[in-house]
Design an enzyme around this catalytic site. Sequence first.
Site: not given
Lengths: 569, 193
Positions: A50, A162
């Site tokens: 990342e 989410k």
Amino acid sequence: MVMTGAEIVIRCLQEEKVDYLFGYPGGAVLYIYDELFKQDKVRHVLVRHEQAAIHAADGYARSTEKVGVALVTSGPGATNAVTGIATAFCDSIPMVVISGQVPSAAIGQDAFQEVDTVGITRPCVKHNFLVRDVRDIAPTIKKAFYLAKTGRPGPVLVDIPKDITAQKCEFEYPQTVSIRSYSPVVKGHQGQIKKALQLLLEARRPMIYTGGGVVLGDAADKLTALARKLGFPCTNTLMGLGGYPATDPQFVGMLGMHGNYEANMGMHYCDVLLAVGARFDDRVIGSPDHFASEPRKIIHIDIDPSSISKRVKVDVPIVGDVGEVLGELLAQLEATSERPHQESLASWWKQIDEWRRRDCLKFTQGEGLIKPQYVIQKLWEVTAGEAFVTSDVGQHQMWAAQYYKFDKPRRWVNSGGLGTMGFGLPAAMGVQLAHPGSPVACVTGEGSIQMNIQELSTCKQFRLPIKVILLNNGYLGMVRQWQELFHGNRYSESYMDALPDFPKLAAAYGHVGLRVDKPGDVEGALREAFKQKNDLVFLDFQVDATENVYPMVQGGKGLTDMILSAEDL
Amino acid sequence: MGAIQRTSDPSTALDAHWLRGLLAIQNKTIMRHVISLLIENEAGALSRVSGLFSARGYNIESLTVAPTEDASLSRMTIVTSGSDDVVEQITKQLNKLVEVVKVVDLSESAHIERELMLVKVRATGKDREEMKRMADIFRGRIIDVTDTSYVIELTGNQAKLDSFVGAIDAGLILETVRSGICGVGRGDRVLKV
């Protein structure tokens, strides 16, 4: 139209005309990745870590006028991104990072892959958001892009749980954005600009000192026009290189800790200093008290009021967009018939030329070991000064800054503020994607390259023909240099034993690798490498390990207190 | 490798410039300032402010915050101290926070400060009468009474509260709690969006 949160995220990116999204999937962003899959406007670049996603978005932003965009998952995805975000923050790079978060109900429950992303990134973002309602996604992303690119640019993070990405609502992308608590100044104060011009016209020993603000503010043309019209010497910071053409006779080189003799002397002994988009940081002016010991009038143009009079008191502060302010200065200069005092200016130039004759960057390339400076010099020649050059952090970074003459802005991409090793290769990926067909070189060291070497795999997948210029001296060179100069030659942990065979490693990733250990082979290898338009070429230059970066101002010392070469010690 | 031999280590040499800089900083007068600001009433806003102070090494003597008559805004009063340069940076850095709407340094002109203190004291025997009298003298109010204790409520500026604490027998104080000060400019000076 009713859409899921994930769909809305992607639609927002499309609305913002994002062509590349750098990222890495994970549990919390699965819905978003599912939507990415269903469209082809936003192209996703799958990195191998990342941190590299953020650096790639960063390199993309630095080499264009656009906002870099990255997508990471919750927990370790976000924490891996932090170094990249801090890097962008320190150099004021416009960027939007979208991070997944555990479902709303799990927040605070020490859930799997849960961290307080907004809390962790708070000190190293321009702003961040935790989205708590699906209806807030679109306005939040709109705000994020607006904040990232206006005022003093910077990274903005949007953390989305989410469950929010699975919920639905009506989608409408806001056309405008207004934040009552945020209204960056654009135009400079007329009266202040007038005062500044008067000072410039009265100057006897003027100096123009510019930083990353000129590059990021796309003000290089205006700066160049102004400097030429005035006939003043100009120096750039490490971040500001390319803001003024390096091959122009009025350019006196980079200033600062490893700045040119003439630039540092000129900076110290000038009577009027025009500082543009720069912040007088410790690597640039050394000790502020030593700097203040010589009287001079300072004009400081900056978009960020907090950069003004932070380390050095200034006489004429001008808050505003550097392009706007320089444009106004230029217009006022053109409107008046007054011109700077030519005689004083001529004698000032005489003094500068005398300093110049010290030729502080001279080096001798003999028959033996390759000098790292020589590699950069040849790189500049071979690419005709037209390459985009990214770098990592250390000696090679300073040599690249000193010996590659950048005539254009946004060609030099390096981590100046945070000094992040591992930045160069992923940043080069972003640059290459933004400029397909242009030569992109990543100047690196054997320490730095190993901090994100896994990205060679990404380069293969996306066919990025980057040229990796490894100045391999076997040491963490800048650490070794300080240990040599200030720690009695005690090379504590700065030597890396058991380095990999880099050309073989490059080959293992599917690239072309080549070791160069003779000075006579340097130019040929570079020419051959840049001829390979479709392949990444990894050049492992075995360079003189004893070479140091000069000139050097020791940390905390005055700018004029320079070690010019080994003979000065 | 061919390292350069040297006889003295410059890192141990006294850096005159650094020393002079240090002295210059010490000579700058440290003043107490009361900074008042309006900030969006959003989650995390307080931590942005407190994080800014800790990250940049600024002092916070006290910090109070609560929503205003406009529920979308909170008003914060921060008592800090620093030289003029530092306080200038503090206000600039606060202004830079995206959620901060307005910042004023109240101590730049006439203003009023008030703080609330609750003191729980032991109040038995002859102390019971004495405590009552002290509370009256300082225009405090006794807001909770038990057989053995009082809770005294007191408002005023910091100095007044300090002198009350100093005036009563320290051994009788069971606990104290202070709110930190709230400040407002006098007369026409108004901090409003």
